[in-house]
Design an enzyme around this catalytic site. Sequence first.
Site, PDB file in Angstrom:
ATOM      1  N   LYS A   1      53.980  24.983  34.991  1.00 46.48           N
ATOM      2  CA  LYS A   1      53.372  23.751  34.471  1.00 46.48           C
ATOM      3  C   LYS A   1      54.276  22.568  34.814  1.00 46.48           C
ATOM      4  O   LYS A   1      55.499  22.668  34.707  1.00 46.48           O
ATOM      5  CB  LYS A   1      53.193  23.876  32.956  1.00 46.48           C
ATOM      6  CG  LYS A   1      52.395  22.740  32.323  1.00 46.48           C
ATOM      7  CD  LYS A   1      52.172  22.992  30.831  1.00 46.48           C
ATOM      8  CE  LYS A   1      51.330  21.905  30.188  1.00 46.48           C
ATOM      9  NZ  LYS A   1      51.098  22.146  28.746  1.00 46.48           N
TER      10      LYS A   1
ATOM     11  N   SER B   1      46.303  21.836  27.245  1.00 44.23           N
ATOM     12  CA  SER B   1      46.728  21.076  28.386  1.00 44.23           C
ATOM     13  C   SER B   1      47.213  21.894  29.578  1.00 44.23           C
ATOM     14  O   SER B   1      47.299  21.363  30.692  1.00 44.23           O
ATOM     15  CB  SER B   1      47.843  20.105  27.962  1.00 44.23           C
ATOM     16  OG  SER B   1      48.995  20.804  27.548  1.00 44.23           O
TER      17      SER B   1
ATOM     18  N   SER C   1      48.016  24.621  23.692  1.00 42.27           N
ATOM     19  CA  SER C   1      47.885  24.383  25.135  1.00 42.27           C
ATOM     20  C   SER C   1      48.134  25.558  26.061  1.00 42.27           C
ATOM     21  O   SER C   1      47.846  25.464  27.250  1.00 42.27           O
ATOM     22  CB  SER C   1      48.801  23.241  25.553  1.00 42.27           C
ATOM     23  OG  SER C   1      48.175  22.025  25.260  1.00 42.27           O
TER      24      SER C   1
HETATM   25  N1  GLN Z   1      45.128  19.679  22.565  1.00 46.27           N
HETATM   26  C1  GLN Z   1      46.290  19.415  21.777  1.00 46.27           C
HETATM   27  C2  GLN Z   1      46.740  17.984  21.964  1.00 46.27           C
HETATM   28  O1  GLN Z   1      46.062  17.301  22.659  1.00 46.27           O
HETATM   29  C3  GLN Z   1      47.372  20.386  22.099  1.00 46.27           C
HETATM   30  C4  GLN Z   1      48.164  20.020  23.275  1.00 46.27           C
HETATM   31  C5  GLN Z   1      49.307  20.945  23.524  1.00 46.27           C
HETATM   32  O2  GLN Z   1      49.407  22.033  22.961  1.00 46.27           O
HETATM   33  N2  GLN Z   1      50.192  20.492  24.384  1.00 46.27           N
HETATM   34  O3  GLN Z   1      47.722  17.548  21.447  1.00 46.27           O
END
Ligand code: GLN
Length: 446
Positions: free
Chosen positions: A52, A127, A151
């Site tokens: 990532k 994400s 994410s």
């Molecule tokens: N969807 C969540 C957010 O937008 C989680 C994101 C994540 O785990 N990095 O914060």
Amino acid sequence: ASYRRIAETEPAVKAFITLDEENARAAAAQLDKVLHEGGERGLLFGLPAGIKDNIVTDKLTTTCASQFLSNYDPIYDATVMKKLKAAQSVTIGKLNMDEFAMGGSTENSSYAVTTNPWNKERVPGGSSGGSAAAVAAGQVYFSLGSDTGGSIRQPAAYCGVVGLKPTYGLVSRFGLVAFASSLDQIGPVTKNVEDSVYVLQAIAGHDPQDSTSANVAIPDYTAALTGDVKGLRIGVPKEYLGEGIDPKVKEAVMDALRVYESMGAVWEEVSMPHTEYAVACYYLLASSEASSNLARFDGVRYGIRAENPDNLIDMYRKSRSEGFGPEVKRRIMLGTYALSSGYYDAYYLKAQKVRTLIKQDFDQVFEKFDVIIGPTAPTTAFKLGTQVEDPLTMYLNDICTIPVNLAGVPAISVPCGLADGLPVGLQIIGKAFDETTVLRAAYAYE
Ligand code: GLN
């Protein structure tokens, strides 16, 4: 083979921001020598991995999917990268994500729209959407993602692969670009549970360079690969299967529970009454921490600097206005507001207290149960473009994953069948540092 597969699938999937073919081939050639001439082989010997793009990689551009860092070539490796190198995995490239890991569909990337390999009209989740899509499309054997509120697990669920968020503190965050430091955790995305065991083994462990890294002994996670769950006690929170959960997702989870029953595990409905506050609590805390963490992107220390500013303040303002996308700005503003004098007690401090109540829900269930099981996400992968303009709907996708980060405990998402031709994820949550039980339950089911 990895690059060949990427050449075939990448035009449709678009999982990568940066490919590092020259260095990967050089690393593979070194390993080839070991293969033919002998020498020690690491745990992940020769396995192609995608990373990532919020995990810093020495001399390899690390963008966090932000224009702000479009020219950022780190001068060091994150601890997990050192560990992957020691285990002799080969890094293929850097994977797409929501900008600074803020989002649930990877549509907040300022580079590309990644599609779901199961259906290219659908999001891969986020994400870590690139991390899940690359594994699902067979481009890499495994990938690393980061999970602040779901994410790793949610994109794994949407793409039909396995995603593990380890206990907070088990895997070093040194070199992970911080979003919300009290929640962020790096973990593996893999095709199956066994692979998850090996990647976790390679990346877990105490790191003096991360002050929140736990100094605990790392067990041999292969002990989880028994296939035996006789007597396992499973708590099933009614809040995870209530309103807002797609009935087909619920049905897939109930089917999985019947499989556990047939293997000799027992399950019971439980209540985690503070679940309904988790999303609000998370978005206050995560945004507050983000507003502080992202202050370092000022046009001086990292990344881009706006041209022709009138003065210093104007340089900061222009660099940040040009560098950050809309979702990142939204979070910074929300977080700065919640932390500002006069509002701190009403928002930030209150959210901290709610976080403790949510953690206590977990403590109570774990007094009687070994694991908690439910869906990873309320629905299957949604259509591209349908939620990106509607942040609140997007935020609600995290209802089942966010409480886990707030409590700091480990959880895995494993595929549990299809609903309307799209993968459903089963989430298995465990006690802090009890990854072995989580992996054992996941392996037996898979
Ligand atoms: N969807 C969540 C957010 O937008 C989680 C994101 C994540 O785990 N990095 O914060």
